[in-house]
Structures are given as structure tokens and as C-alpha cells.
Design a protein around this motif. Sequence first.
Motif, PDB file in Angstrom:
ATOM      1  N   SER A  65      69.658 101.419  58.787  1.00 17.32           N
ATOM      2  CA  SER A  65      70.264 102.656  58.290  1.00 17.32           C
ATOM      3  C   SER A  65      71.329 102.346  57.244  1.00 17.32           C
ATOM      4  N   SER A  68      69.740 101.428  53.977  1.00 20.80           N
ATOM      5  CA  SER A  68      69.203 102.630  53.335  1.00 20.80           C
ATOM      6  C   SER A  68      70.306 103.408  52.618  1.00 20.80           C
ATOM      7  N   GLU A  69      71.470 103.500  53.257  1.00 21.67           N
ATOM      8  CA  GLU A  69      72.601 104.183  52.624  1.00 21.67           C
ATOM      9  C   GLU A  69      73.035 103.464  51.349  1.00 21.67           C
TER      10      GLU A  69
END
Length: 318
Positions: A65, A68-69
Amino acid sequence: DLWSFANASNDGARDVGVFATQTRRFGGFGGPGGFGQQGQANTSRGGGGQRPATTVNRSDLPYFSKVSELYKEATGLSSVAPIRKPEGALFQYGYYQFGVPSFSTPGWAPVAEADSSAASGDGEGAARGGRARMARGGGSSVDASLLKWMDAHGIDGFVNWAEHDHPELGTVEIGGFKPYHAVNPPMSVVEELGPKHGAFITEITGLFADVNIAEAMVTDEGGGIFRITAEVENSGFLPTSTAHGVRSRSVRPTMVQLGIDPEDLLSGSAKTSFFQATDGSGRRQSFEWIIRGSRGDSIDLRVVSQKGGSDTRTLRLQ
């Protein structure tokens, strides 16, 4: 006969998704607790087995995550490209077989915003000119979104389906998306995509596990007895091994070794110790040795991590 051997090794996997393995017999292999605990082996069928992982381990999700950010921030891309689900892609192989964080991106998303009519598969653009028969085998909503984008940008990337009399196959249909139009960005945006992705790659290299000896101290207990304490730290962001890397036994444990003769170790940690994995962002592992030695002696303490590098500290007994 290698072919028969391979088939026998995978017996049952094609039917019930369980690979045959001697789970309990090798209880100590792969680290503390043995394979039976770490692998969560299913022993309901004969000699036991372990179901192949098909999703990212829950403990690894925060790392994916975060990456991805970072990607969205670096590139400004937040929409999903109209591509189909990958099967057997290289990044899947890297994660499931080698236990390393693996990422993939098309590098470009032709559809900036999802369209409700395209998502339902009944978009007007998909129904014109025989284009409703876009791709047999699924993916019509993806095709409809892509067609809508091409129409909006004046891109001639689709050939309407039409019948054709084949000399051997008879009546067939020919048409569909022109090669590369659905995956290659227009040249007008290539120049800006390169530096953005370069910045992302540079940033992600700074996330790797970085193992080092954060603290090491020698205490003279008298009578030729010394106490050595050490803190091994992972100052990077990523762990020394993903949770799946531990489960698949594809990443070696991190080694911490004190350079003394075995007979000089009186108590405490082992001369050569191992820990399976540790998270990043300053997480530490503590070690302590009680040894026999002489004042003024020098001892090397080293740590070696397959994915996090190595570090050495020379300690003086005083």
C-alpha cells in the motif's frame, strides 16, 4: 524419468490445490517451530501438504500500500489502465516464488476517469459500427472504456468486425483493436512519463531493508569475564524478509555472529544466531553474550542479511 517424477511431485495439486510434502518428518527445517507451524500445513490428506498462496500475505499489505501511494504521488497517475488481470506475470513470480516485494505498472493509463456507461458494458461507443462484438472471452467493459477514450481523443485504434471468407476455415470475423494502440501511450505524453517514473524508481530504492549494528557495548565483569550486548537494527523501510518469504522459505534468515572461539562462550546468545525477519523503520533485535577473554582483545561482531546487507563492528575488551 523426470516427467513422471515431476507429475508425481505435484500429485493432487491439480485436483485440490495441495502439494504433497513430508510436513512433520522435517519438523525442524526452515527455522524455529519447523515447517509445520510456519507453513500452516494441511495434514488432512495422507502425508500432509501446503496450499499454494494465491493472495498477498496480510502482513505484507502495508508495504504494498505504501509503495502504491508513492507511485501515485510521483507520477500523478491514480486511475487503473484498461488491462486484463495478469496471470503468471513476472512480478507475481517474484513475490510468490522468491518472497521479495515485486511491483508492476503499465506506466500509463489511457482512461483518466471511469465511465458509468462503459463500466456497465452498454456504452454507446461500444455499440456503434459492430463494435459490440469486441472481445470474445470477456473484458467488454474494459473494451468499451478504451473505445470511449479513443473516440474522445480522435485515435483510430479499432477495426470494426467484419466477415471474411477464409479459404480453409470458411466464414470468419476479423477486427478488433489495432496492435499497440491499447498499451502504448501517445507520443505527446511520453516525454513527461519518463522523468516521473525515474523519480519513483529512485525513491523506491531508498526503501530497501538496511541492517546495521546500531549499538554494541562491552562490560568487564571481572576475573576475565565480559558481557557483550548488541542491538541489530533495520533502518530501512522494507522488512528483511516479507511474511511470504518466511512462509515459502525463500529468504534466508539474518545471521548475527560473534567472532570468538566456541569454548570462550559461557552463556547468553549463541555464537552464531539467526532471526527470520524483522520489520523496518528502526525495529531492533537484541543479543547478549557472556564470554571469557583478556583485556585488550579485539572481537569482530558482524551481521549478514540476504536482503538487507551486512555490517561489522570491532569490539575491544576493556
